[in-house]
Design an enzyme around this catalytic site. Structure first.
Site, PDB file in Angstrom:
ATOM      1  N   LYS A  76       7.356   9.311  26.893  1.00  0.00           N
ATOM      2  CA  LYS A  76       6.842  10.393  27.757  1.00  0.00           C
ATOM      3  C   LYS A  76       6.403   9.840  29.116  1.00  0.00           C
ATOM      4  O   LYS A  76       6.764  10.395  30.151  1.00  0.00           O
ATOM      5  CB  LYS A  76       5.673  11.064  27.029  1.00  0.00           C
ATOM      6  N   SER A  77       5.641   8.749  29.108  1.00  0.00           N
ATOM      7  CA  SER A  77       5.146   8.190  30.374  1.00  0.00           C
ATOM      8  C   SER A  77       6.307   7.770  31.274  1.00  0.00           C
ATOM      9  O   SER A  77       6.294   8.020  32.488  1.00  0.00           O
ATOM     10  CB  SER A  77       4.276   6.963  30.109  1.00  0.00           C
TER      11      SER A  77
ATOM     12  N   ARG B  64      -9.421  19.771  31.506  1.00  0.00           N
ATOM     13  CA  ARG B  64      -9.441  18.297  31.582  1.00  0.00           C
ATOM     14  C   ARG B  64      -9.944  17.812  32.943  1.00  0.00           C
ATOM     15  O   ARG B  64      -9.640  18.409  33.977  1.00  0.00           O
ATOM     16  CB  ARG B  64      -8.062  17.744  31.240  1.00  0.00           C
TER      17      ARG B  64
ATOM     18  N   ASP C 193      -3.563   6.465  22.910  1.00  0.00           N
ATOM     19  CA  ASP C 193      -2.986   7.700  22.351  1.00  0.00           C
ATOM     20  C   ASP C 193      -2.799   7.625  20.835  1.00  0.00           C
ATOM     21  O   ASP C 193      -2.367   8.610  20.220  1.00  0.00           O
ATOM     22  CB  ASP C 193      -1.637   7.999  23.017  1.00  0.00           C
TER      23      ASP C 193
ATOM     24  N   LYS D  29      -9.045  14.043  26.066  1.00  0.00           N
ATOM     25  CA  LYS D  29      -7.582  14.122  25.953  1.00  0.00           C
ATOM     26  C   LYS D  29      -7.183  15.588  25.720  1.00  0.00           C
ATOM     27  O   LYS D  29      -7.959  16.482  26.006  1.00  0.00           O
ATOM     28  CB  LYS D  29      -7.108  13.193  24.826  1.00  0.00           C
TER      29      LYS D  29
ATOM     30  N   ARG E 182     -10.541  14.309  20.783  1.00  0.00           N
ATOM     31  CA  ARG E 182      -9.873  13.747  19.600  1.00  0.00           C
ATOM     32  C   ARG E 182     -10.825  13.095  18.608  1.00  0.00           C
ATOM     33  O   ARG E 182     -10.491  12.995  17.428  1.00  0.00           O
ATOM     34  CB  ARG E 182      -8.775  12.762  20.036  1.00  0.00           C
TER      35      ARG E 182
ATOM     36  N   ARG F 175      -0.892  15.473  19.039  1.00  0.00           N
ATOM     37  CA  ARG F 175      -1.120  14.266  18.220  1.00  0.00           C
ATOM     38  C   ARG F 175      -2.033  14.551  17.017  1.00  0.00           C
ATOM     39  O   ARG F 175      -1.951  13.876  16.003  1.00  0.00           O
ATOM     40  CB  ARG F 175      -1.662  13.131  19.080  1.00  0.00           C
TER      41      ARG F 175
HETATM   42  C1  S3P Z   1      -0.654   8.135  30.479  1.00  0.00           C
HETATM   43  C2  S3P Z   1      -1.877   7.520  30.525  1.00  0.00           C
HETATM   44  C3  S3P Z   1      -2.931   7.725  29.526  1.00  0.00           C
HETATM   45  C4  S3P Z   1      -2.378   8.354  28.249  1.00  0.00           C
HETATM   46  C5  S3P Z   1      -1.454   9.500  28.526  1.00  0.00           C
HETATM   47  C6  S3P Z   1      -0.276   9.044  29.372  1.00  0.00           C
HETATM   48  C7  S3P Z   1       0.324   7.872  31.548  1.00  0.00           C
HETATM   49  O1  S3P Z   1      -3.901   8.598  30.051  1.00  0.00           O
HETATM   50  O2  S3P Z   1      -3.431   8.770  27.424  1.00  0.00           O
HETATM   51  O3  S3P Z   1      -0.950  10.048  27.329  1.00  0.00           O
HETATM   52  O4  S3P Z   1       1.510   8.218  31.393  1.00  0.00           O
HETATM   53  O5  S3P Z   1      -0.072   7.307  32.568  1.00  0.00           O
HETATM   54  P1  S3P Z   1      -5.136   8.072  30.965  1.00  0.00           P
HETATM   55  O6  S3P Z   1      -4.614   7.562  32.231  1.00  0.00           O
HETATM   56  O7  S3P Z   1      -5.990   9.299  31.153  1.00  0.00           O
HETATM   57  O8  S3P Z   1      -5.811   7.027  30.130  1.00  0.00           O
END
Ligand code: S3P
Length: 439
Positions: free
Chosen positions: A25-26, A126, A318, A345, A349, A391
């Site tokens: 996803k990232s 958020r 995550d 999140k 969670r 999740r």
């Molecule tokens: C992500 C960073 C994380 C992660 C999220 C995806 C990203 O969040 O929890 O699912 O793609 O940069 P945070 O930057 O809020 O820690």
């Protein structure tokens, strides 16, 4: 309104087979973003066809970028160049995706036009101040609802670089500042209290940007252009995580997860599970599109509780919902500390997982920044709520695989944000799991 999709999970026999989970996803968010800003045409393979990343692609289409779908997981992005985005006269909808909203805030505050970013009910709760504040220090003008979305971003501002130390480890905030830094005068330096995933840095370099980075800091100069390049998205470790836990706790299991992304800033759960006694072998290590990947072979093994080291928390941020399930199945207590971020999140969670597992008979003491899970008690059936958090839904589905009675999980629609086809893939390897629409 979500809430219509219900999972019903029940005790599984052994989990067996080979699976390739969907794309990261990232990486998928960032691939669309950088390809859109690049000069030239970029091809993306392994793109996550999830609602979060589709939302990002839809936003860039609204901003004037042509994105062709060539087939499942394949996109051709016709980059418009660093100054080529066009303003949208309607609000840009990030859906459930915090990554989309925070990265876009960094990018859009540097454009000539105004933008409005909106999200769904969960995203609208958020915290955005963590990105608004440093961007304002760079010269951005962003209005919010007391730190919450929608974000009204004013264009036409000249940004200047900053030297900024993140108060909380966050790859999203780091990425937003680096994106703004691309348009800023001078240098932008972001320092992190704990290193976080470095996909923005590595991809910027792949797209030809001069960036200096190492765990804990990233630095670039504004005024650079991006050159199109092809991106291969690895399978998402965070999606593989559910199967690592499931096969570890369901007796007789033997599962192979193919070509999983192994970026060290993502694999903290692997280290934790191995410390708990999990039998996970790393096979066929390779580098794919600049990212480490490997096959993971996981077999059932008796687990015992551990104390998760605080410095490992960002590397498995995550994966705590899945870890909670492993911990509930393990002998003895598992202690989590320094994880207050879990409260902001897609759901809180720490609370949602503790409540769900308690409903199934687990003993959990929640603390402000963590929990102690007293493992080893047999899980029973019950009715739990995923609170629209993908999740939590998938973790509860795993817990159901070792429960003595059926586990009903409500509000599971958002599983499609990160893991389309979860139920089909899970049942193919032996999960007892059904998805039902209810009114
Ligand atoms: C992500 C960073 C994380 C992660 C999220 C995806 C990203 O969040 O929890 O699912 O793609 O940069 P945070 O930057 O809020 O820690």
């Amino acid at each position: 309104m979500s809430g219509g999709l219900r999972f019903v999970a029940a005790r599984a026999a052994a989990l067996r087979g080979r699976v390739r989970v969907p794309g990261d996803k990232s990486v998928s968010h960032r691939a669309i973003l950088f390809a859109s800003l690049a000069d030239g045409v970029s091809r993306i393979r392994g793109f996550l066809e999830g609602e979060d990343t589709l939302a990002t692609a839809a936003v860039f289409r609204r901003l004037g970028v042509r994105i062709e779908t060539l087939g499942e997981g394949e996109r051709l992005v016709h980059g418009v160049g660093i100054d080529g985005l066009r303003g949208s006269d309607t609000a840009l909808d990030c859906g459930n995706a915090g990554t989309a909203m925070r990265l876009l805030a960094g990018l859009l505050c540097a454009q000539r036009f105004d933008s409005t970013l909106i999200g769904d009910a969960s995203l609208s709760k958020r915290p955005m101040r963590r990105v608004i504040e440093p961007l304002q220090r760079m010269g951005a003008q962003i209005e919010s609802h007391d730190g919450l979305p929608p974000l009204l971003i004013r264009g036409g501002r000249q940004l200047h670089g900053i030297d900024y130390t993140l108060p909380v480890a966050s790859a999203q905030v780091k990425s937003a500042l680096l994106l703004a830094g691309l348009y800023a005068e001078g240098e932008t330096l972001v320092r992190e209290p704990h290193p976080t995933r470095d996909y923005t840095e590595s991809m910027l370099r792949q797209f030809g940007v001069a960036i200096d980075y190492a765990p804990g800091h990233a630095r670039l100069r504004g005024g650079q252009r991006l050159a199109a390049c092809d991106v291969e998205v690895p399978a998402d470790f965070s999606s593989a995580a559910f199967f690592l836990v499931a096969a570890s706790i369901v007796p007789g299991s033997d599962l192979l997860l193919e070509a999983v992304g192994m970026n060290p800033r993502r694999t903290g759960l692997l280290a934790s599970l191995r410390e708990m006694g999990a039998d996970i072998a790393i096979e066929r290590e390779a580098v794919q599109g600049g990212e480490a990947v490997a096959d993971l072979r996981v077999r059932h093994a008796p687990l015992h509780g551990i104390e998760v080291p605080i410095e490992r928390v960002p590397d498995m941020i995550d994966e705590f919902p899945a870890l909670f399930v492993a911990a509930a199945a393990a002998a003895g207590p598992t202690v989590v500390r320094g994880a207050a971020e879990l409260r902001v999140k897609e759901s809180d969670r720490l609370a949602t997982m503790s409540t769900a597992l308690r409903t199934l008979g687990a003993r959990i003491d929640e603390t402000p920044d963590g929990a102690t899970i007293h493992g080893g008690h047999l899980l029973a059936g019950g009715h739990v709520h995923a609170h629209g958090d993908h999740r939590i839904a998938m973790s509860a589905a795993i817990a159901g695989q070792i429960a003595s009675g059926p586990v009903t999980i409500d509000d599971c629609d958002n599983v499609a944000t990160s893991f389309p086809g979860f139920v089909e893939l899970a049942t193919a390897i032996g999960f007892d799991l059904a998805a039902r629409r209810h009114t």
